[in-house]
Structures are given as C-alpha cells and as structure tokens.
Design an enzyme around this catalytic site. Structure first.
Site, PDB file in Angstrom:
ATOM      1  N   GLN A 170      -7.775  -1.796  -0.883  1.00  0.00           N
ATOM      2  CA  GLN A 170      -8.716  -2.911  -0.955  1.00  0.00           C
ATOM      3  C   GLN A 170      -9.734  -2.882   0.181  1.00  0.00           C
ATOM      4  O   GLN A 170     -10.917  -3.150  -0.011  1.00  0.00           O
ATOM      5  CB  GLN A 170      -7.958  -4.236  -0.956  1.00  0.00           C
ATOM      6  CG  GLN A 170      -8.814  -5.419  -1.359  1.00  0.00           C
ATOM      7  CD  GLN A 170      -7.987  -6.665  -1.572  1.00  0.00           C
ATOM      8  OE1 GLN A 170      -7.549  -7.291  -0.617  1.00  0.00           O
ATOM      9  NE2 GLN A 170      -7.759  -7.013  -2.834  1.00  0.00           N
ATOM     10  N   PHE A 171      -9.281  -2.548   1.366  1.00  0.00           N
ATOM     11  CA  PHE A 171     -10.148  -2.255   2.506  1.00  0.00           C
ATOM     12  C   PHE A 171      -9.584  -1.014   3.189  1.00  0.00           C
ATOM     13  O   PHE A 171      -8.363  -0.858   3.288  1.00  0.00           O
ATOM     14  CB  PHE A 171     -10.191  -3.416   3.509  1.00  0.00           C
ATOM     15  CG  PHE A 171     -10.916  -4.629   3.007  1.00  0.00           C
ATOM     16  CD1 PHE A 171     -12.264  -4.822   3.284  1.00  0.00           C
ATOM     17  CD2 PHE A 171     -10.254  -5.581   2.246  1.00  0.00           C
ATOM     18  CE1 PHE A 171     -12.940  -5.940   2.806  1.00  0.00           C
ATOM     19  CE2 PHE A 171     -10.912  -6.700   1.767  1.00  0.00           C
ATOM     20  CZ  PHE A 171     -12.262  -6.884   2.047  1.00  0.00           C
ATOM     21  N   ALA A 172     -10.468  -0.140   3.674  1.00  0.00           N
ATOM     22  CA  ALA A 172     -10.010   1.085   4.332  1.00  0.00           C
ATOM     23  C   ALA A 172      -9.089   0.775   5.503  1.00  0.00           C
ATOM     24  O   ALA A 172      -8.202   1.570   5.829  1.00  0.00           O
ATOM     25  CB  ALA A 172     -11.213   1.901   4.810  1.00  0.00           C
ATOM     26  N   ASP A 173      -9.282  -0.381   6.136  1.00  0.00           N
ATOM     27  CA  ASP A 173      -8.439  -0.790   7.257  1.00  0.00           C
ATOM     28  C   ASP A 173      -6.960  -0.845   6.867  1.00  0.00           C
ATOM     29  O   ASP A 173      -6.083  -0.623   7.696  1.00  0.00           O
ATOM     30  CB  ASP A 173      -8.857  -2.168   7.761  1.00  0.00           C
ATOM     31  CG  ASP A 173     -10.361  -2.314   7.923  1.00  0.00           C
ATOM     32  OD1 ASP A 173     -10.832  -2.489   9.048  1.00  0.00           O
ATOM     33  OD2 ASP A 173     -11.077  -2.253   6.892  1.00  0.00           O
ATOM     34  N   PHE A 174      -6.693  -1.160   5.595  1.00  0.00           N
ATOM     35  CA  PHE A 174      -5.313  -1.353   5.157  1.00  0.00           C
ATOM     36  C   PHE A 174      -4.582  -0.027   4.925  1.00  0.00           C
ATOM     37  O   PHE A 174      -3.386  -0.025   4.611  1.00  0.00           O
ATOM     38  CB  PHE A 174      -5.272  -2.183   3.872  1.00  0.00           C
ATOM     39  CG  PHE A 174      -5.868  -3.563   4.010  1.00  0.00           C
ATOM     40  CD1 PHE A 174      -6.131  -4.117   5.260  1.00  0.00           C
ATOM     41  CD2 PHE A 174      -6.187  -4.306   2.888  1.00  0.00           C
ATOM     42  CE1 PHE A 174      -6.680  -5.388   5.387  1.00  0.00           C
ATOM     43  CE2 PHE A 174      -6.733  -5.579   3.006  1.00  0.00           C
ATOM     44  CZ  PHE A 174      -6.987  -6.126   4.255  1.00  0.00           C
ATOM     45  N   GLU A 187       0.806  -1.222   0.000  1.00  0.00           N
ATOM     46  CA  GLU A 187       0.000   0.000   0.000  1.00  0.00           C
ATOM     47  C   GLU A 187       0.843   1.277   0.000  1.00  0.00           C
ATOM     48  O   GLU A 187       0.550   2.236  -0.709  1.00  0.00           O
ATOM     49  CB  GLU A 187      -0.950  -0.001   1.205  1.00  0.00           C
ATOM     50  CG  GLU A 187      -2.139  -0.949   1.072  1.00  0.00           C
ATOM     51  CD  GLU A 187      -1.818  -2.400   1.320  1.00  0.00           C
ATOM     52  OE1 GLU A 187      -2.711  -3.250   1.142  1.00  0.00           O
ATOM     53  OE2 GLU A 187      -0.657  -2.705   1.700  1.00  0.00           O
ATOM     54  N   HIS A 208     -11.444  -5.685   8.657  1.00  0.00           N
ATOM     55  CA  HIS A 208     -12.105  -5.463   7.376  1.00  0.00           C
ATOM     56  C   HIS A 208     -13.410  -4.687   7.566  1.00  0.00           C
ATOM     57  O   HIS A 208     -14.264  -4.701   6.683  1.00  0.00           O
ATOM     58  CB  HIS A 208     -12.424  -6.789   6.674  1.00  0.00           C
ATOM     59  CG  HIS A 208     -11.219  -7.556   6.254  1.00  0.00           C
ATOM     60  ND1 HIS A 208     -10.478  -8.312   7.131  1.00  0.00           N
ATOM     61  CD2 HIS A 208     -10.616  -7.689   5.042  1.00  0.00           C
ATOM     62  CE1 HIS A 208      -9.476  -8.885   6.475  1.00  0.00           C
ATOM     63  NE2 HIS A 208      -9.537  -8.518   5.206  1.00  0.00           N
TER      64      HIS A 208
END
Length: 658
Positions: free
Chosen positions: A419-423, A397, A464
């Site tokens: 891919q996910f905001a968490d990442f 990222e 996620h």
C-alpha cells in the site's frame, strides 16, 4: 501405543515399516560420518520419523509438501535417491542447489517439495499461495506444510493461518511439537496449554495426535486431505513428539531432564511399530536383520558414490548468471495509437493489459478490490476480472508476499500492492531472503511483482513518504525499476509482469495525478535495465530517476544558457552502466540526483562506478545531490528543505565552478 490399521493390508504395512526404517538407518550413518569428521553438520529427526513418513504417505505425490530441516522422511518417502540427497548435504554439483545451500534448504518441482529457509516461519505463507493456485485452478488438491512449536511464536505463523482461514485454503498446518526450540522449553515459548487450541482463534478446525504413531498420523492426514480436496479449508494439526538428539549435534542435549529421554524412548516410533507388526504376524522376526542389511548396504554404496564425486570448481560467470532466470522481452509490434494519460492511469492500464494477457495473473493487496486501492489504481478491476483474481488481503505484508511467491511456485503470476513502499519493512524477510534467493538456490523462478507507491512531496510524513529503493538494489536476485513518465510506467510494468524474476516496481505518488503523457494502447514494453537520454547536452550530465528526472528537467529549463544532459536511469537493478559511462565521457562533469537520503543511497553506487571506470574523462569530482540524512518531515516547509531539490542549484554551481 495403540495402532489401528483400518483398511491397510499387510503389504502396505510392511511398506510403511520399510519407509520408517530407511531414514532411521540413514541418520545413524550420518552420525557415524559426523564423528569421523567426514560431514560437518547434521540436524537429527530421530524419534520424530513417524510424522514425516505418515503424513507424506497420506498425500498424493502431485501435492506439495513444505518440510523443515528435521524431516528427512518427507524426502525419502517421496523416493528421492539417497545419492541425490547426499550430494546436496555435501555441497556437490549434483545436489539440488549445486553447493549453494545446505541440508534441506532446497525445493524440487519434480518431487513437489518446497524446502524451508532458516527463518522457519516464512514457508507457511508459501503454502497459502500454493493452495490458492490449486483452488483457482479447481485442481482439488491439499497442501501440507510443517513447522515446529518454536516457530509458532513468529508473526509469520499468525499471518499464514489467518490468510488461509479467511480465504478457505486447503492447507494442513502441521506442528511438530517436540518440546524444545533448540534449548527453549515450551513453557518459555507460549502460554497456551496446547498449540492446537490456537485453531479456534482463526475459526479453523484443530486436531492433536500422537506424532510417534505412524498409523495415527497417516490416517489423520489422509482423512483431512480427502475432505479438504472436496471442501477446501485449513486445519491446524499438532503432532506431539520428542527430539532424541540435539537441535543439531553440536548443541547437545544437556538442557533436557534425563527422565524425558526415558519416557520418550519407550515411545520410539520405529520400535513400537515394529513390535506391532511382529505381534500381528505381519512381519517375521527373521526378515528384520535382512531388511536392515540390505538397506545398510544400499546406504553405504550411495554415500560412498557421492564422496567420490569431484568437488565443485567455482566459476564466477555461472554464479552470477544463475542469480536470475534468463529473460528477454517478447517480440511484439507496439500500437501506433497513443492516448494522453496521467501517470496513475498508465499504471492502471498496464495492470489491465497484464490481467487480460495472462489469465493466471493474480493481484493482491489491501483494499484493492471493490474500493479500488488506496490510490484507486485498481478501481473497476473486480467488475472485469472478478474477486478471485483481484484479492483484498488482511493487513499482513509478510504473509501476502509469501502467498504471492507460493502462487508463482504453483504456476501463477502474482502482483502484490504494497500500500505504501514504507510498509515493505513488514515483508522484508520474504522479499530479501525468499523472493530474491530462490532462483540462485535451486533454479526456481519466482514470478512476482511488488508495486511500491513511494516518495515525498505530499506532506505525508516519515511513514508514508520514503523512497527506499536502496534497500532492494543491494540485494542480488531482485530487479528494481522506477519510471518517471506515464509511457515508461506502463512499459516497465508490463515488462515486469512478463519477466519471470521478482521485480520491485517503484511508482511515485506525487506523479500520479500531476504528470501526463502519450501512452501506446495495447501491449507496450520498456526493457528493464536500459536508461533513456531525456535531453542531450555537453556541459554536464545529471544522472537521475523517479521524481528527480522532473527536478532535472525543471533545472535545465531555468538555465537555457547551460547544455545539460539528463539521463533517466529507469532501472536500478540492473542499471545501464554503458549509457551512464557514455554520458560521463561526453560531458566530463556528472551530478547524480536522487530523492532518497544521501548516505548509502543508490546514487553512491553510480558515483563509485564512474570514479572507477571513467576517472580519466572527468573534469570535476562527481557530485551527489540528495535529501537530508533525516527522516521525512510532514510540514511542507520542512519537507521542502529535506528534499534534494532544495540543494540542486547550489550543487550544480559547485560542479560547474570546479
């Protein structure tokens, strides 16, 4: 030290000598000024000048170079006036950052130099994006990026080299190996015998050269750049050298064994090259004092000119306005034709429209090409736009956010799908310290959109399911939007793509296939920074955004006896203070509803603002309804309990009963 002039004529060799001498004399003057207390800090490159000068002279003047804080020679070899550099160092208005950043922490499109930030590694990925833009435009250029041996320990080093190798990008990754990362010797920094040996792990060519030999540096970089312009690929170049001064002057050099200074003093790049030119009778002994005298006089004049410049007079409006590039929506006529679309399809439609409108727009992300992305939003994009514009990325990222910024620096627009905001945590530094601060620092807009699939309700657990908008709304320089309906999803996305500033675009995963609405065909924009009144009311106001809007609508439908006004913020940075204040004055009771956890959520900012500006209009304390201050659980019953919706009824009752 063996010098090989190859095809260089005498005039060129003398020019090399002068360009090597100039930064040495400038540095010697800086050290005098430091002792006199006229400047506050200096990062010396004495002993390493041959790398900066030799490599810069080997690059075309329209090719980007990304130097470090010890590479004065890059800036002087690109013929930046010393007065301009001195103004930058002294924080004058005529400096590149108008007093906002220090030393070499700036960029300049005029001279095709992109300066570092203090975190060292992030600029390596910027070079990837710059080179990618050149490849996509078939410009046949190379990019040169510097790093130190210490920064090779950072993850950004690995990510940038891996991206460049996978994508065959024409980047020269130049390591200045001077033996120490501040006081940490290489024996405590890495286990490899030589850093150049790491090249094989990335499937790229590696070279190691004598960084104190200006001709070896020049010929090597020139050879590589000539080849890479025709055959794009990355190369790792390790230049062996030594730092003769401290990391910066205050840190000293007591940690360095004295014999190393003696060893490397014999390898001084300036003295050795000067002696070579004298031996070859290219340079006459009597010329040297005259050249030095001329340079010293020029340096004195340029420096004193800057000292006489007035100090900056702070102006709040100027500082605040320069955080973003000024922007307004384009004039357009929205289509009267509307189609019912799901939230997810509206996002896809906005992306397609943007890709069709801007042929310099590139989308990057994990699995977004043939696979169509984790949520299938980009399905079919490769067939229409090609893999060169719809790019699968390695799992990195930080590197891809940096590459997106590099694209923007070199004339492109970029969308990066997190891919996910968490990442986003893995790319946080690039977002917060590079994307957000660049326009304020040196006036360069960064035309990047980061898509953030976010939110709970799908039983995806702690990593996620977060809706982490508050991480970004705190950071000046970013714009943050969070649509709740398909039409706004498309309109805000197209506005974000058009906007030259970095935009964090939150899209709620739970709404992807559960929410539908009428969406205009063709171009459609929703202004960033404007809220929407979902329904009028007089009893109380619910201020919300994202999934919270749907919770508020559901609550109002269950309570037809109440006249609830619902405000959908849509944009969180900037946010529509006027619309919120107007609603608070109208109803006198305000509940702020957010999916994020309670403490320090964005709703707290709205509550504080209303308390400060609308207190006299309120009939009850401002109430916040948010999710629990815990991580997000996976189990449905636990997740339902966690979410703010579980406390909406009770919180509204308390508000209305006050």
């Amino acid at each position: 030290m063996i010098f090989d002039r190859k095809t260089l004529n005498n005039n060129q060799l003398i020019d090399f000598y002068k360009k090597l001498l100039w930064p040495r004399l400038v540095e010697e003057k800086m050290l005098i000024l430091l002792r006199q207390g006229r400047i506050g800090k200096w990062f010396s490159g004495i002993g390493q000048e041959a790398i900066a000068i030799g490599s810069t002279l080997a690059m075309h003047t329209d090719e980007y170079i990304l130097p470090m804080h010890r590479n004065l020679g890059v800036f002087t070899a690109r013929d930046i006036p010393l007065s301009r550099l001195m103004a930058q160092w002294q924080g004058k208005a005529s400096g590149f950052t108008k007093g906002r950043d220090r030393s070499f922490h700036f960029g300049t499109q005029e001279y095709k130099i992109i300066g570092m930030i203090s975190h060292l590694g992030p600029q390596l990925a910027l070079a990837d994006g710059i080179a990618l833009a050149d490849v996509l435009s078939n410009r046949k250029k190379a990019t040169l990026v510097f790093t130190g041996e210490g920064a090779t320990s950072e993850g950004d080093f690995h990510e940038a080299l891996n991206i460049a190798a996978v994508w065959n990008l024409p980047v020269i990754f130049l390591i200045e190996n001077n033996g120490y990362g501040l006081s940490t010797p290489v024996s405590e920094q890495y286990k490899a015998k030589f850093l150049v040996d790491k090249a094989i792990g990335y499937g790229m060519e590696g070279r190691q050269i004598d960084g104190n030999n200006i001709l070896e540096v020049y010929h090597t970089v020139n050879e590589l750049a000539v080849s890479m312009r025709e055959n794009p690929r990355p190369v790792l170049l390790e230049c062996m050298t030594f730092r003769m001064r401290g990391h910066e002057e205050a840190s000293g050099t007591k940690y360095v064994p004295p014999h190393l200074f003696e060893l490397w003093r014999e390898k001084d790049p300036l003295i050795n090259f000067q002696n070579y030119l004298l031996d070859e009778e290219v340079l006459s002994p009597e010329w040297i004092p005259q050249i030095k005298a001329d340079f010293t006089a020029q340096i004195e004049t340029e420096i004193e000119k800057v000292f006489s410049e007035p100090d900056i007079i702070p102006n709040i409006a100027t500082e605040v306005d320069d955080m973003y590039k000024a922007y307004s929506l384009p004039a357009y006529q929205p289509s009267a034709t509307k189609t019912t679309k799901r939230y997810i399809d509206a996002i896809s439609d906005g992306l397609k429209q943007g890709m069709r409108k801007y042929d310099n727009l590139v989308i990057m992300g994990q699995d977004i090409a043939e696979y169509g992305g984790a949520f299938k939003i980009t399905q079919g994009f490769v067939e229409e736009f090609g893999k060169h514009r719809v790019r699968n990325t390695p799992i990195c990222e930080s590197g891809i956010v940096g590459a997106a910024m590099g694209l923007a620096l070199n004339g492109y627009k970029a969308i990066m799908e997190m891919q996910f905001a968490d990442f986003a945590t893995v790319g946080f530094n690039q977002i917060i310290n590079n994307l957000a601060k660049t326009h304020y620092r040196w006036g360069q807009p960064v035309d990047v959109v980061i898509r953030m699939p976010a939110g709970a309700g799908t039983g995806a657990g702690p990593f996620h399911s977060q809706t982490n908008e508050a991480w970004f709304t705190k950071t000046p320089g970013l714009k943050v939007v969070y649509p709740a309906f398909p039409d706004d999803a498309k309109g805000l996305l197209m506005a974000a793509i058009d906007d030259p500033n970095p935009v964090i675009y939150f899209e709620h995963k739970y709404l992807y296939r559960s929410n539908s609405g009428e969406v205009s065909e063709g171009d459609y924009y929703v202004e960033i920074g404007k809220a929407k009144v979902i329904q009028q009311g007089n009893t109380a106001s619910i201020i919300t955004f994202g999934l919270g809007v749907h919770w508020a609508i559901e609550y109002a439908a269950k309570h037809p006896e109440l006249s609830v006004e619902i405000i959908d913020l849509l944009s969180l940075q900037p946010w529509d203070k006027e619309a919120v204040e107007q609603s608070a004055r109208k109803t006198g009771r305000v509940l702020i509803l957010q999916e994020d956890t309670l403490t320090n959520g964005f709703g707290s900012e709205v509550a504080a603002h209303l308390a400060e500006h609308c207190f006299k209009y309120l009939d009850a304390p401002i109430m916040r309804c948010a999710s629990l201050d815990t991580a997000i659980p996976m189990n449905k019953a636990l997740e339902d309990q966690f979410l703010a919706k579980a406390r909406l009824e009770e919180t509204m009752q308390r508000l209305l009963a006050y």
